[in-house]
Design an enzyme around this catalytic site. Structure first.
Site, mmCIF file in Angstrom:
data_model
loop_
_atom_site.group_PDB
_atom_site.id
_atom_site.type_symbol
_atom_site.label_atom_id
_atom_site.label_comp_id
_atom_site.label_asym_id
_atom_site.label_seq_id
_atom_site.Cartn_x
_atom_site.Cartn_y
_atom_site.Cartn_z
ATOM 1 C CE LYS A 1 -3.976 2.074 2.364
ATOM 2 N NZ LYS A 1 -4.992 1.919 3.424
ATOM 3 C CB SER B 1 -7.170 4.729 2.284
ATOM 4 O OG SER B 1 -6.726 3.938 3.383
ATOM 5 C CB SER C 1 -8.862 2.564 5.189
ATOM 6 O OG SER C 1 -9.144 3.940 5.186
#
Length: 471
Positions: free
Chosen positions: A74, A149, A173
């Protein structure tokens, strides 16, 4: 191999049934074929360099569970020698000199850090778009959002461009994108996956890293890689024993639905979750509908206050430096300015609400093994939107109010697993949160394991993913 679980792939590599170079070649071909449409993978390393690194591992004794497996990390996690941007033009050319803790633990387990997964700018907002890389699209409908996210991570998993993925979760997220992309996302008990020893580590207890996967076993095994004490930060938690094979018969599950109407839901989401709960009842669980155990508006007030305080503390320079401010999205500036206007008394009062909710929740879990909420209040929405401005006719008063359903678990750091529950009339995925007591991570994952074995929802491939060819 692309359809295999990470567990099966790891076993095959360790048994020398497949070589890391074969795995890398298959992964690169998949990224080349599909990522142009999805935009989940960013900052991809040079393919020749990746193939050379994989070939060098072919004859090396495996050192960890992820040995030889390509891993896109990520883009909120710093990766040594690989561009890390946080989705921000302020950092669009940044190449870290060292790994964050998550990346270091992935490398130590043998992963080949091959790329990054896309995120919203600064990870804020549950829709993965930014001015550096653009928008990540949902593999089940390319016109829709993949969430955020961890939207790049969830989309990569769904499109078979990752076997497992790391995510992070402050405000859903991990859970929202997992629901949007028909995969699993697990927010562990806060502190089980420790923070990096940077900035504040005493007050910053809302966000955590966690695993994402297409099977619960893979999820749990990745959790074992990420968990473990970091002596440089406070509040350590012991890593639990990996135990997934438990019967759900007799478990008491509380269904919180829309929290007594406090959380507006788009049509069909509650119906899909209730159908899943009936299936859990068929598996032997006892499901009871619960009244709201705590005022939703108090939870929101506490959450929004503490979140704004942390954003102002950690990102103040973005608002005060004119050059950085001009490159920062308005939602982030709004968060910072909200926090800069807070008094110490306001933060204290928000923390008192948080404390009272923790006590209420502890008593709730004396009666129930888990409680359940939808993972999102809306179906995957059009990719060109910044965020949903209304739900079922109710206007959203902030850029993130539409994800309020994740707040009860996040505010007090409870373990929460988003499990897929199927598809709506438009063919869009949805999920529900299975939430457990603090420290009850393996109990939550065991429910997820039973659910996965009964349903295997993530094995329903997106339309753009071709059927596998047998070896």
């Amino acid at each position: 191999m692309l359809e295999w679980s990470a567990t099966r792939l790891s076993q095959a590599i360790h048994a020398r049934e497949v070589a890391p170079s074969e795995v890398m070649a298959a992964w690169l071909a998949q990224v080349q074929a599909l990522n142009g449409a999805v935009n989940a993978i960013v900052s991809l390393r040079d393919p020749d360099d990746l193939m050379a690194e994989a070939r060098a591992l072919d004859d090396v004794a495996p050192q960890g569970w992820l040995h030889g497996i390509p891993f896109p990390v990520k883009d909120l996690v710093a990766t040594r020698g690989l561009r890390t941007t946080w989705g921000s033009p302020v950092w669009q050319d940044h190449v870290p000199a060292k790994d964050d803790l998550v990346a270091a633990r992935l490398r130590a387990s043998g992963a080949v850090i091959a790329a990054k997964t896309n995120v919203p700018e600064w990870g804020q907002g549950s829709h993965s778009f930014n001015p550096v890389f653009g928008v990540t699209r949902n593999p089940y409908d390319l016109a829709r959002s993949a969430g955020g996210s961890s939207g790049g991570a969830s989309a990569a998993l769904a499109a078979r461009m990752a076997w497992v993925a790391d995510g992070s979760d402050m405000m859903g997220s991990l859970r929202n994108p997992a629901a949007f992309c028909n995969v699993y996302g697990f927010r562990p008990t806060w502190g089980l996956v420790p923070q990096d020893a940077e900035g504040d580590t005493y007050l910053s207890t809302l966000s955590t890293e966690g695993p994402m996967a297409r099977t619960v076993e893979d999820l749990a095994r990745l959790l074992m890689v990420l968990a473990g004490e970091n002596p440089e930060v406070p509040f350590p938690r012991a890593t639990p024993e990996l135990r997934l094979d438990r019967d759900v018969r007799g478990l008491r599950i509380g269904w919180l639905a829309d929290w007594g109407g406090a959380y507006p839901m788009e049509s069909g989401i509650l119906d899909l979750c209730e159908a899943a709960l009936r299936q859990l009842e068929d598996m032997g669980a006892v499901v009871e509908h619960l009244a709201p155990p705590f005022p939703a508006e108090k939870l929101w007030h506490s959450w929004a206050t503490l979140r704004a305080m942390l954003n102002a503390g950690g990102k103040r320079a973005l608002a005060e430096d004119p050059a950085k401010r001009a490159l920062t999205k308005p939602e982030t500036i709004w968060e910072i300015e909200q926090g800069m206007g807070l008094s110490a008394q306001a933060v204290y009062e928000a923390s008192v609400i948080r404390s009272r909710w923790h006590a209420h929740a502890a008593r709730l879990f004396e009666r129930y093994d888990a409680v359940v909420l939808p993972s999102a209040q809306v179906w995957p929405f059009p990719a060109e939107w910044r965020w949903p401005e209304e739900i079922a006719g109710r206007q959203m008063d902030t850029y993130h109010r539409w994800m309020e359903v994740v707040i009860p678990a996040s505010l007090i750091g409870l373990p929460a697993l988003s499990v897929p529950v199927g598809f709506g009339p438009q063919g869009l995925p949805m999920g529900m949160q299975v939430i457990g007591r603090s420290g009850g991570d393996m109990g939550v994952l065991a429910i997820g394991q039973a659910w996965h074995r009964a349903t295997e929802w993530p094995q329903r491939r997106p339309p753009l993913v071709p059927a596998p060819v047998s070896r």
